[in-house]
Design a protein around this motif. Structure first.
Motif, PDB file in Angstrom:
ATOM      1  N   UNK A  51      87.708  31.331 -21.573  1.00  0.00           N
ATOM      2  CA  UNK A  51      86.684  31.378 -20.816  1.00  0.00           C
ATOM      3  C   UNK A  51      85.347  30.626 -21.111  1.00  0.00           C
ATOM      4  N   UNK A  52      84.884  31.298 -22.152  1.00  0.00           N
ATOM      5  CA  UNK A  52      83.261  30.531 -22.619  1.00  0.00           C
ATOM      6  C   UNK A  52      83.298  28.862 -23.279  1.00  0.00           C
ATOM      7  N   UNK A  53      84.387  28.841 -23.656  1.00  0.00           N
ATOM      8  CA  UNK A  53      84.471  26.906 -24.358  1.00  0.00           C
ATOM      9  C   UNK A  53      85.028  26.308 -22.700  1.00  0.00           C
ATOM     10  N   UNK A  54      85.916  26.895 -21.865  1.00  0.00           N
ATOM     11  CA  UNK A  54      85.646  26.041 -20.372  1.00  0.00           C
ATOM     12  C   UNK A  54      84.838  26.170 -19.462  1.00  0.00           C
ATOM     13  N   UNK A  55      84.151  26.999 -19.648  1.00  0.00           N
ATOM     14  CA  UNK A  55      83.085  27.223 -18.738  1.00  0.00           C
ATOM     15  C   UNK A  55      82.136  26.453 -19.163  1.00  0.00           C
ATOM     16  N   UNK A  56      81.183  26.049 -20.249  1.00  0.00           N
ATOM     17  CA  UNK A  56      80.883  25.230 -20.998  1.00  0.00           C
ATOM     18  C   UNK A  56      80.885  23.540 -21.082  1.00  0.00           C
ATOM     19  N   UNK A  57      82.548  23.485 -21.217  1.00  0.00           N
ATOM     20  CA  UNK A  57      83.022  22.628 -21.345  1.00  0.00           C
ATOM     21  C   UNK A  57      82.520  21.711 -20.250  1.00  0.00           C
ATOM     22  N   UNK A  58      83.263  22.282 -18.935  1.00  0.00           N
ATOM     23  CA  UNK A  58      82.765  21.846 -17.360  1.00  0.00           C
ATOM     24  C   UNK A  58      81.312  21.619 -17.157  1.00  0.00           C
ATOM     25  N   UNK A  59      80.463  22.650 -17.467  1.00  0.00           N
ATOM     26  CA  UNK A  59      79.176  22.094 -17.541  1.00  0.00           C
ATOM     27  C   UNK A  59      78.475  20.570 -18.359  1.00  0.00           C
ATOM     28  N   UNK A  60      79.415  20.297 -20.256  1.00  0.00           N
ATOM     29  CA  UNK A  60      78.847  19.212 -20.502  1.00  0.00           C
ATOM     30  C   UNK A  60      79.733  18.159 -19.135  1.00  0.00           C
ATOM     31  N   UNK A  61      80.952  17.995 -19.488  1.00  0.00           N
ATOM     32  CA  UNK A  61      81.758  17.637 -18.800  1.00  0.00           C
ATOM     33  C   UNK A  61      82.007  16.886 -17.554  1.00  0.00           C
TER      34      UNK A  61
END
Length: 245
Positions: free
Chosen positions: A121-131
């Motif tokens: 969840x943490x990685x997925x949310x940050x990944x959506x924000x970045x990519x």
């Protein structure tokens, strides 16, 4: 922000449906299905690990992140915070009969960490924000839909309330990712994805009950992997090349 909305909605729907189903699902079904969820998390992790660009930087970030997490006792502090909101949840949604207070608290704290502070969840949310790609959170939504449903058959409708802190945390991380998007490169994003993949992989072990990795303690690595990767590529590698040439 479509990923956090879909993910939290899946948790809400799963929690409500599972709470209404109660004990209609067999014990075998409730025991075996999480193993599949764990395997899916491992598979998603492997798919992200292959995007790695700088192995030493990723490993260093994982180690330093784990040290920071242990010093801050992230896993324990998240558990304490979850226990403090238990009284509010009990008042809003009474806990299911047949489960002791201690058993309810132990299980509820565990799934709160799993849904809100999981590596995926943490990685997925940050990944959506970045990519801008919500794929990871979409995949997690499918897992959370069924996982919340299964847990809710044992703990009741209280599981559905986890959707609230889940969307708050994911939105904060998504906006954080958007704020640093302009500073990233494909190489940095690759290393960020790889570290997130490692965390997703060990999360799968936890879901399957194979090994209870303190996943929350690994999360600080996601915040330092890009600076370390940048420093490795711009300073350490040129220095190493100059020594060997």
């Amino acid at each position: 922000m479509i990923g956090p909305i879909v993910n939290s909605s899946a948790t809400l729907v799963g929690g409500v449906v599972g709470g209404l189903l109660g004990d209609r699902l067999s014990e075998k079904f409730r025991t075996q299905l999480p193993l599949t969820f764990g395997a899916a998390s491992m598979g998603m992790g492997i798919a992200m690990i292959v995007k790695m660009n700088t192995l030493p930087a990723v490993i260093a970030s994982l180690l330093f992140g784990a040290i920071i997490g242990e010093i801050l006792s992230l896993e324990k502090n998240i558990g304490r915070a979850a226990s403090k909101v238990r009284g509010v949840i009990d008042a809003l949604v009474p806990r299911k009969e047949g489960i002791s207070q201690d058993e309810f608290l132990d299980k509820f704290v565990g799934i709160l960490v799993l849904f809100v502070a999981s590596g995926t969840g943490i990685f997925g949310a940050m990944s959506e924000g970045i990519t801008g790609d919500p794929t990871i959170l979409f995949a997690k939504s499918l897992l959370d839909l069924f996982t919340a449903g299964i847990f809710a058959t044992a703990l009741g409708l209280s599981v559905a309330t986890i959707a609230v802190p889940q969307i708050i945390v994911q939105l904060i991380l998504l906006f954080l990712g958007q704020s640093i998007m302009a500073l990233t490169t494909p190489e940095l994003v690759g290393d960020f994805s790889a570290l997130g993949g490692i965390i997703m992989f060990v999360t799968g072990f936890r879901i399957c009950g194979i090994k209870s990795f303190p996943v929350a303690n690994l999360l600080p690595g996601l915040f330092i992997v890009m600076p370390i990767s940048h420093y490795w590529g711009s300073a350490i590698m040129p220095w190493v090349i100059s020594l060997t040439s």
